[in-house]
Design a protein around this motif. Structure first.
Motif, PDB file in Angstrom:
ATOM      1  N   ALA A 159      -8.223  -3.338 -11.031  1.00 27.32           N
ATOM      2  CA  ALA A 159      -6.922  -3.300 -11.564  1.00 27.32           C
ATOM      3  C   ALA A 159      -5.700  -3.104 -13.075  1.00 27.32           C
ATOM      4  CB  ALA A 159      -5.929  -4.537 -11.113  1.00 27.32           C
ATOM      5  N   THR A 160      -4.918  -2.058 -12.997  1.00 25.98           N
ATOM      6  CA  THR A 160      -4.062  -2.194 -13.672  1.00 25.98           C
ATOM      7  C   THR A 160      -3.175  -2.382 -14.228  1.00 25.98           C
ATOM      8  OG1 THR A 160      -5.328  -0.230 -13.093  1.00 25.98           O
ATOM      9  CG2 THR A 160      -3.926   0.234 -14.902  1.00 25.98           C
ATOM     10  N   LEU A 161      -3.008  -2.935 -15.172  1.00 24.82           N
ATOM     11  CA  LEU A 161      -1.112  -3.233 -16.016  1.00 24.82           C
ATOM     12  C   LEU A 161      -0.756  -1.870 -15.781  1.00 24.82           C
ATOM     13  CD1 LEU A 161       0.617  -5.621 -16.472  1.00 24.82           C
ATOM     14  CD2 LEU A 161      -0.347  -4.919 -18.786  1.00 24.82           C
ATOM     15  N   VAL A 162       0.558  -2.117 -15.173  1.00 33.02           N
ATOM     16  CA  VAL A 162       1.002  -0.975 -15.384  1.00 33.02           C
ATOM     17  C   VAL A 162       2.334  -1.139 -16.876  1.00 33.02           C
ATOM     18  CG1 VAL A 162       1.987  -0.863 -13.457  1.00 33.02           C
ATOM     19  CG2 VAL A 162       3.710  -2.036 -14.275  1.00 33.02           C
ATOM     20  N   LEU A 163       2.484   0.655 -17.805  1.00 35.41           N
ATOM     21  CA  LEU A 163       3.780   0.414 -18.754  1.00 35.41           C
ATOM     22  C   LEU A 163       5.106  -0.523 -18.435  1.00 35.41           C
ATOM     23  CD1 LEU A 163       2.251   3.613 -19.608  1.00 35.41           C
ATOM     24  CD2 LEU A 163       1.146   1.350 -20.179  1.00 35.41           C
ATOM     25  N   MET A 164       5.768  -1.133 -19.716  1.00 36.78           N
ATOM     26  CA  MET A 164       6.763  -0.593 -19.522  1.00 36.78           C
ATOM     27  C   MET A 164       8.072   0.356 -18.996  1.00 36.78           C
ATOM     28  SD  MET A 164       7.661  -4.338 -19.354  1.00 36.78           S
ATOM     29  CE  MET A 164       8.898  -5.009 -19.232  1.00 36.78           C
ATOM     30  N   ALA A 222       0.845  -0.815  -0.067  1.00 36.29           N
ATOM     31  CA  ALA A 222       0.161  -0.471  -0.089  1.00 36.29           C
ATOM     32  C   ALA A 222       0.689   1.148   0.247  1.00 36.29           C
ATOM     33  CB  ALA A 222      -0.668   0.059   0.976  1.00 36.29           C
ATOM     34  N   VAL A 223       0.701   2.372  -0.721  1.00 35.14           N
ATOM     35  CA  VAL A 223       0.911   3.554  -0.808  1.00 35.14           C
ATOM     36  C   VAL A 223       0.343   4.399  -0.090  1.00 35.14           C
ATOM     37  CG1 VAL A 223       2.041   5.534  -1.890  1.00 35.14           C
ATOM     38  CG2 VAL A 223       2.033   3.047  -3.217  1.00 35.14           C
ATOM     39  N   GLY A 224       0.958   4.733   1.011  1.00 35.70           N
ATOM     40  CA  GLY A 224       0.398   5.475   1.880  1.00 35.70           C
ATOM     41  C   GLY A 224      -0.945   5.103   2.562  1.00 35.70           C
ATOM     42  N   SER A 225      -1.929   6.352   3.296  1.00 35.14           N
ATOM     43  CA  SER A 225      -3.487   5.879   3.780  1.00 35.14           C
ATOM     44  C   SER A 225      -4.054   6.970   3.636  1.00 35.14           C
ATOM     45  CB  SER A 225      -3.489   5.266   4.704  1.00 35.14           C
ATOM     46  OG  SER A 225      -4.643   4.617   5.516  1.00 35.14           O
ATOM     47  N   GLY A 226      -5.389   6.804   3.232  1.00 35.48           N
ATOM     48  CA  GLY A 226      -6.774   7.954   2.720  1.00 35.48           C
ATOM     49  C   GLY A 226      -7.592   8.156   4.188  1.00 35.48           C
ATOM     50  N   THR A 227      -8.110   9.052   3.640  1.00 37.19           N
ATOM     51  CA  THR A 227     -10.230   8.515   4.126  1.00 37.19           C
ATOM     52  C   THR A 227     -10.749   8.331   3.187  1.00 37.19           C
ATOM     53  OG1 THR A 227     -10.293  11.038   4.299  1.00 37.19           O
ATOM     54  CG2 THR A 227      -9.906   9.746   6.660  1.00 37.19           C
ATOM     55  N   GLN A 228     -10.958   8.729   1.845  1.00 35.15           N
ATOM     56  CA  GLN A 228     -11.789   8.817   1.388  1.00 35.15           C
ATOM     57  C   GLN A 228     -10.932   7.485   0.232  1.00 35.15           C
ATOM     58  OE1 GLN A 228     -12.238  12.372  -2.012  1.00 35.15           O
ATOM     59  NE2 GLN A 228     -11.723  13.654  -0.607  1.00 35.15           N
ATOM     60  N   ARG A 229     -11.924   7.087  -0.913  1.00 33.68           N
ATOM     61  CA  ARG A 229     -12.190   5.397  -1.206  1.00 33.68           C
ATOM     62  C   ARG A 229     -11.298   5.891  -2.918  1.00 33.68           C
ATOM     63  NH1 ARG A 229     -17.693   1.802  -3.078  1.00 33.68           N
ATOM     64  NH2 ARG A 229     -15.763  -0.197  -5.059  1.00 33.68           N
ATOM     65  N   MET A 230     -10.456   5.308  -2.856  1.00 29.63           N
ATOM     66  CA  MET A 230      -9.118   5.263  -4.418  1.00 29.63           C
ATOM     67  C   MET A 230     -10.028   4.368  -5.226  1.00 29.63           C
ATOM     68  SD  MET A 230      -7.086   7.967  -4.095  1.00 29.63           S
ATOM     69  CE  MET A 230      -8.286   9.092  -3.222  1.00 29.63           C
ATOM     70  N   HIS A 231     -10.561   4.393  -6.048  1.00 25.47           N
ATOM     71  CA  HIS A 231     -10.700   3.691  -7.331  1.00 25.47           C
ATOM     72  C   HIS A 231     -10.578   3.169  -8.362  1.00 25.47           C
ATOM     73  CE1 HIS A 231     -14.601   1.607  -8.662  1.00 25.47           C
ATOM     74  NE2 HIS A 231     -14.698   2.729 -10.035  1.00 25.47           N
ATOM     75  N   TRP A 232      -9.817   4.034  -9.513  1.00 18.34           N
ATOM     76  CA  TRP A 232      -9.150   3.426 -10.862  1.00 18.34           C
ATOM     77  C   TRP A 232      -7.833   3.813 -10.489  1.00 18.34           C
ATOM     78  CZ3 TRP A 232      -8.892   0.377 -15.066  1.00 18.34           C
ATOM     79  CH2 TRP A 232      -8.569   0.753 -15.647  1.00 18.34           C
ATOM     80  N   VAL A 233      -6.736   3.623 -10.765  1.00 14.97           N
ATOM     81  CA  VAL A 233      -5.760   4.243 -11.226  1.00 14.97           C
ATOM     82  C   VAL A 233      -4.921   3.468 -12.135  1.00 14.97           C
ATOM     83  CG1 VAL A 233      -3.130   3.295 -10.084  1.00 14.97           C
ATOM     84  CG2 VAL A 233      -4.779   2.818  -8.704  1.00 14.97           C
ATOM     85  N   GLU A 234      -4.323   4.454 -12.578  1.00 14.25           N
ATOM     86  CA  GLU A 234      -3.802   5.171 -13.650  1.00 14.25           C
ATOM     87  C   GLU A 234      -2.959   5.337 -13.980  1.00 14.25           C
ATOM     88  OE1 GLU A 234      -4.407   6.519 -18.598  1.00 14.25           O
ATOM     89  OE2 GLU A 234      -5.416   5.088 -16.976  1.00 14.25           O
ATOM     90  N   PRO A 235      -2.322   4.775 -14.553  1.00 14.02           N
ATOM     91  CA  PRO A 235       0.271   5.398 -14.986  1.00 14.02           C
ATOM     92  C   PRO A 235       0.418   5.734 -15.411  1.00 14.02           C
ATOM     93  CG  PRO A 235      -0.925   2.167 -15.674  1.00 14.02           C
ATOM     94  CD  PRO A 235      -2.085   3.562 -14.865  1.00 14.02           C
ATOM     95  N   SER A 236       1.207   6.530 -15.084  1.00  7.71           N
ATOM     96  CA  SER A 236       1.766   7.660 -16.079  1.00  7.71           C
ATOM     97  C   SER A 236       2.534   7.261 -17.338  1.00  7.71           C
ATOM     98  CB  SER A 236       2.287   8.554 -15.844  1.00  7.71           C
ATOM     99  OG  SER A 236       3.063   9.411 -16.589  1.00  7.71           O
ATOM    100  N   PRO A 237       2.989   7.083 -18.024  1.00  8.53           N
ATOM    101  CA  PRO A 237       3.667   6.941 -19.624  1.00  8.53           C
ATOM    102  C   PRO A 237       5.431   6.897 -19.251  1.00  8.53           C
ATOM    103  CG  PRO A 237       2.157   8.411 -20.326  1.00  8.53           C
ATOM    104  CD  PRO A 237       1.241   8.339 -19.019  1.00  8.53           C
ATOM    105  N   ASP A 238       5.368   8.172 -17.959  1.00 12.26           N
ATOM    106  CA  ASP A 238       6.720   8.307 -17.568  1.00 12.26           C
ATOM    107  C   ASP A 238       7.422   6.865 -17.113  1.00 12.26           C
ATOM    108  OD1 ASP A 238       5.598   8.377 -15.318  1.00 12.26           O
ATOM    109  OD2 ASP A 238       5.420  10.590 -14.684  1.00 12.26           O
ATOM    110  N   GLY A 239       6.604   6.373 -16.858  1.00 15.22           N
ATOM    111  CA  GLY A 239       7.562   4.816 -16.364  1.00 15.22           C
ATOM    112  C   GLY A 239       7.570   4.506 -14.422  1.00 15.22           C
ATOM    113  N   ARG A 240       7.100   5.788 -13.713  1.00 18.63           N
ATOM    114  CA  ARG A 240       7.345   6.135 -12.231  1.00 18.63           C
ATOM    115  C   ARG A 240       6.823   6.070 -11.782  1.00 18.63           C
ATOM    116  NH1 ARG A 240      11.914   6.476  -9.776  1.00 18.63           N
ATOM    117  NH2 ARG A 240      11.380   7.179  -7.683  1.00 18.63           N
ATOM    118  N   THR A 241       5.002   7.086 -12.157  1.00 17.75           N
ATOM    119  CA  THR A 241       4.066   7.798 -11.901  1.00 17.75           C
ATOM    120  C   THR A 241       2.609   7.150 -11.679  1.00 17.75           C
ATOM    121  OG1 THR A 241       3.973  10.126 -13.238  1.00 17.75           O
ATOM    122  CG2 THR A 241       5.440   9.643 -10.614  1.00 17.75           C
ATOM    123  N   ALA A 242       2.228   7.345 -11.061  1.00 20.25           N
ATOM    124  CA  ALA A 242       0.311   6.901 -11.057  1.00 20.25           C
ATOM    125  C   ALA A 242      -0.415   7.567 -11.115  1.00 20.25           C
ATOM    126  CB  ALA A 242       0.313   5.053 -10.553  1.00 20.25           C
TER     127      ALA A 242
END
Length: 374
Positions: free
Chosen positions: A369-374, A68-88
């Motif tokens: 769930a999302t497959l990340v970019l290479m 897990a990355v961090g923790s918060g009070t709002q329900r996270m839903h979709w995760v979109e990976p960035s083409p930069d290869g590092r962030t989302a």
């Protein structure tokens, strides 16, 4: 509504519900390094989950272990990976008011941003232009009308343009060529607004990606008007599939998976008992790496169903409270996650579908769930 869906919703309420102060959701980017991992994370997939103390984006390694990355009070839903290869970016679900940029290698939260004034996020967003812009789907609180915002990533995700989604209750959006396909869900099933409703008012809008002009709006036929059109997945060669949820639990076996074709929605085929087995609800849809197979998951029906891309039904299997779906890098395989913490590797060919491997994790995965970019 099944017992496992009730458990999921009860858990979400116990873990804090939905906050209205997103700027302090994860403590702010200034504290990101305080929670850095002691080693670089190897992200194969990304997801979101309920964790001890709240909700978080999740990094899934190739061996399907989860961090897990961090923790918060709002329900996270979709995760979109960035083409930069590092962030989302993880986006909070309606009526969420926060989206979180995080470093998927370091396991740190970098920044947060909000919807436009008087609006909420619907849980989905997409990077475009090589990661320089981010598109978010938003809903006006008062009217339910949909808005697509285009944001500049390097300007702290500031809104530079916004367009009508050409419908109410938009949920998901997918860039396809020079257009955006938006699933305007209309009335969301299993909400107070849905009580007594028989017509969802859903549609699929085709929007010009440069001007925001509406090119076309596609609605279902009258006998399918109770369906809320919600999730999208596609392939580089142009296949776009759409998953639906039904306002009505009247025993009618309405198709819940469609191909988006020019000017129409083409229903996938399945035996009536298979449609009924999905319990009126598909929470996630995915296409495998080869583009040959389509999978849909129903946490209410506790199953994952699979088709060929032409809509021919192959089979289904049981996954209790399973909803998250993503391709792997191998043809004929899917990753699936459940609200009970299970991570399953699913294999499919033209003859059938089965579970290749299972792994249990100490978190309750959300819908995607999302497959990340290479």
């Amino acid at each position: 509504m099944g017992i496992f869906d009730l458990s999921r919703r009860s858990l979400l309420r116990r873990l804090g519900g939905l906050a209205v102060t997103p700027r302090v959701l994860f403590g702010g980017a200034a504290h990101a390094q305080d929670h850095a991992q002691d080693h670089a994370l190897e992200a194969e997939w990304l997801a979101t989950a309920g964790v001890a103390g709240g909700f978080a984006p999740v990094v899934l390694a190739p061996d399907r272990t989860a961090t897990a990355v961090g923790s918060g009070t709002q329900r996270m839903h979709w995760v979109e990976p960035s083409p930069d290869g590092r962030t989302a970016v993880a986006v909070a679900r309606r009526p969420g008011t926060s989206a979180v940029l995080f470093d998927r290698r370091a396991g740190t939260v970098l920044a947060e941003f909000e919807p436009g004034e008087g609006r909420v996020f619907s849980g989905h967003g997409r990077f475009i232009e090589g990661g320089r812009r981010f598109l978010a789907v938003e809903i006006e609180r008062a009217s339910g009308q949909g808005i697509v915002t285009r944001r500049v990533v390097e300007a702290d995700f500031a809104i530079e343009a916004e367009w009508a989604s050409a419908g109410i209750g938009p949920h998901d959006m997918l860039p396809v060529g020079d257009a955006l396909i938006v699933a305007n869900g209309g009335i969301e099933p299993h909400t107070p607004e849905a009580l007594g409703a028989e017509v969802a008012g859903a549609s699929v809008a085709l929007i010009d990606a440069l001007s925001g002009a509406t090119r076309a709006v596609i609605a279902l036929e009258e006998d399918l008007a109770s369906l809320s059109l919600r999730h999208l997945a596609g392939t580089p060669d142009g296949l776009t599939v759409l998953a639906a949820q039904d306002l009505l639990a009247d025993g009618v076996a309405r198709p819940l998976v469609y191909a988006v074709e020019e000017g129409r929605l083409r229903a996938f085929d399945a035996p009536e008992e298979e449609w009924r087995g999905l319990r009126t609800y598909v929470g996630s849809v995915a296409v495998d790496a080869s583009g040959a197979y389509v999978a849909a998951a129903s946490p209410r029906g506790n199953r994952v169903a699979v088709w060929r891309r032409d809509g021919r039904f192959i089979g289904s299997l049981t996954l209790v409270d399973g909803c998250g779906l993503a391709p792997t890098r191998a043809a004929g395989q899917f990753l699936a996650t459940s609200g009970l913490g299970e991570v399953a590797l699913i294999g499919v060919d033209d003859e059938g579908v089965g579970v290749i491997a299972r792994r249990q994790q100490p978190m309750r995965f959300d819908n995607h769930a999302t497959l990340v970019l290479m």
